[in-house]
Scaffold this motif. Sequence first.
Motif, mmCIF file in Angstrom:
data_model
loop_
_atom_site.group_PDB
_atom_site.id
_atom_site.type_symbol
_atom_site.label_atom_id
_atom_site.label_comp_id
_atom_site.label_asym_id
_atom_site.label_seq_id
_atom_site.Cartn_x
_atom_site.Cartn_y
_atom_site.Cartn_z
ATOM 1 N N LEU A 28 0.836 -1.211 0.000
ATOM 2 C CA LEU A 28 0.000 0.000 0.000
ATOM 3 C C LEU A 28 0.868 1.258 0.000
ATOM 4 C CD1 LEU A 28 -2.917 -0.964 2.429
ATOM 5 C CD2 LEU A 28 -2.998 -0.734 -0.070
ATOM 6 N N PHE A 29 2.007 1.212 0.690
ATOM 7 C CA PHE A 29 2.929 2.348 0.648
ATOM 8 C C PHE A 29 3.394 2.602 -0.783
ATOM 9 C CE2 PHE A 29 4.684 1.436 5.217
ATOM 10 C CZ PHE A 29 3.499 1.870 5.777
ATOM 11 N N VAL A 30 3.725 1.527 -1.498
ATOM 12 C CA VAL A 30 4.162 1.660 -2.899
ATOM 13 C C VAL A 30 3.068 2.326 -3.717
ATOM 14 C CG1 VAL A 30 4.746 0.377 -5.008
ATOM 15 C CG2 VAL A 30 5.777 -0.286 -2.829
ATOM 16 N N TYR A 31 1.846 1.833 -3.610
ATOM 17 C CA TYR A 31 0.730 2.395 -4.385
ATOM 18 C C TYR A 31 0.459 3.845 -3.988
ATOM 19 C CZ TYR A 31 -0.120 -2.568 -5.298
ATOM 20 O OH TYR A 31 0.003 -3.893 -5.641
ATOM 21 N N HIS A 32 0.571 4.127 -2.701
ATOM 22 C CA HIS A 32 0.349 5.482 -2.205
ATOM 23 C C HIS A 32 1.386 6.444 -2.790
ATOM 24 C CE1 HIS A 32 -0.907 7.933 1.572
ATOM 25 N NE2 HIS A 32 -0.474 8.744 0.638
ATOM 26 N N ILE A 33 2.632 6.023 -2.792
ATOM 27 C CA ILE A 33 3.702 6.865 -3.341
ATOM 28 C C ILE A 33 3.508 7.051 -4.845
ATOM 29 C CG2 ILE A 33 6.198 6.990 -3.755
ATOM 30 C CD1 ILE A 33 6.486 5.519 -0.974
ATOM 31 N N GLU A 34 3.119 5.980 -5.540
ATOM 32 C CA GLU A 34 2.857 6.096 -6.980
ATOM 33 C C GLU A 34 1.695 7.040 -7.249
ATOM 34 O OE1 GLU A 34 2.309 2.018 -8.192
ATOM 35 O OE2 GLU A 34 4.455 1.746 -8.573
ATOM 36 N N ALA A 35 0.687 7.039 -6.389
ATOM 37 C CA ALA A 35 -0.473 7.927 -6.558
ATOM 38 C C ALA A 35 -0.061 9.384 -6.464
ATOM 39 C CB ALA A 35 -1.533 7.606 -5.509
ATOM 40 N N ASN A 36 0.996 9.643 -5.716
ATOM 41 C CA ASN A 36 1.475 11.019 -5.548
ATOM 42 C C ASN A 36 1.925 11.637 -6.873
ATOM 43 O OD1 ASN A 36 1.866 12.991 -3.447
ATOM 44 N ND2 ASN A 36 4.047 12.849 -3.909
ATOM 45 N N ASP A 37 2.285 10.806 -7.844
ATOM 46 C CA ASP A 37 2.749 11.291 -9.140
ATOM 47 C C ASP A 37 1.617 11.459 -10.160
ATOM 48 O OD1 ASP A 37 5.355 11.313 -8.194
ATOM 49 O OD2 ASP A 37 5.746 9.266 -8.864
ATOM 50 N N LEU A 46 -6.943 8.835 -5.071
ATOM 51 C CA LEU A 46 -6.152 7.655 -4.722
ATOM 52 C C LEU A 46 -5.473 7.802 -3.365
ATOM 53 C CD1 LEU A 46 -4.559 6.777 -8.175
ATOM 54 C CD2 LEU A 46 -6.274 5.455 -6.923
ATOM 55 N N THR A 47 -4.920 8.976 -3.106
ATOM 56 C CA THR A 47 -4.239 9.213 -1.833
ATOM 57 C C THR A 47 -5.193 9.005 -0.670
ATOM 58 O OG1 THR A 47 -2.636 10.731 -2.816
ATOM 59 C CG2 THR A 47 -3.006 10.935 -0.445
ATOM 60 N N VAL A 118 5.719 12.337 1.587
ATOM 61 C CA VAL A 118 6.328 11.231 0.842
ATOM 62 C C VAL A 118 7.843 11.412 0.932
ATOM 63 C CG1 VAL A 118 6.565 10.107 -1.399
ATOM 64 C CG2 VAL A 118 4.345 11.037 -0.690
ATOM 65 N N ARG A 119 8.485 10.551 1.717
ATOM 66 C CA ARG A 119 9.928 10.669 1.953
ATOM 67 C C ARG A 119 10.729 9.534 1.323
ATOM 68 N NH1 ARG A 119 10.367 12.612 8.245
ATOM 69 N NH2 ARG A 119 8.991 14.395 8.052
ATOM 70 N N HIS A 120 10.028 8.555 0.748
ATOM 71 C CA HIS A 120 10.718 7.397 0.180
ATOM 72 C C HIS A 120 10.242 7.176 -1.249
ATOM 73 C CE1 HIS A 120 12.327 6.366 4.101
ATOM 74 N NE2 HIS A 120 11.116 6.504 4.605
ATOM 75 N N THR A 121 11.085 6.511 -2.014
ATOM 76 C CA THR A 121 10.725 6.174 -3.392
ATOM 77 C C THR A 121 10.021 4.819 -3.421
ATOM 78 O OG1 THR A 121 12.795 4.998 -3.821
ATOM 79 C CG2 THR A 121 12.779 7.404 -4.245
ATOM 80 N N THR A 122 9.374 4.534 -4.529
ATOM 81 C CA THR A 122 8.750 3.218 -4.676
ATOM 82 C C THR A 122 9.830 2.135 -4.727
ATOM 83 O OG1 THR A 122 8.637 3.464 -7.078
ATOM 84 C CG2 THR A 122 6.687 4.098 -5.820
#
Length: 181
Positions: A28-37, A46-47, A118-122
């Motif tokens: 879910l973190f991965v999807y959340h970070i991807e949604a940020n873009d 999405l967020t 968002v402090r980390h990359t996917t």
Amino acid sequence: MEYYNYIKSLHLIFVITWFAGLFYIVRLFVYHIEANDKPSPEKEILTKQYQLMSYRLWYIITWPSAILATVFAVTLLVMMPGWLNESWMHVKLAFVLLLFLYHLKCHQIFKQLQRGEVRHTTGFMRLWNEGATIILFAVVFLVILKNAVNWIFGVVGIILFSILLMLGYKFYKRIREKNNS
């Protein structure tokens, strides 16, 4: 000792659900970070959805499972105090400590994403997701094998497994980059 197998079964059930929560929260973190873009309004929709899903998973499944797995583990140790004299148990408890540190780091990332930070990359998250897998492998081999020599081979196996995971991730990343080009 009459209740030993019941306590052990409950411990295993909650360990399994704890790991399931840890595996899924990082996805879910991965999807959340991807949604940020994503462009608006998709990003906001999405967020909000990922924040809600993460919140429910984290507080309804993952945290309660961690607590209950620990309660039943302590109960088992009270029932079988001799285990604390075993070298395999010392190593297992070290991995359990590592699992709690992993869990707490996930909690920190969860809180950041809940605040919209968002402090980390996917890529980081995909690698981070393998941490729980490595701990799971180590603990299962330790509990099943229990022999000092065997767990040393198991730890070496975990290291080799980790290297294979990293190589697999790099291969997967190259394929994704190639397909996106």
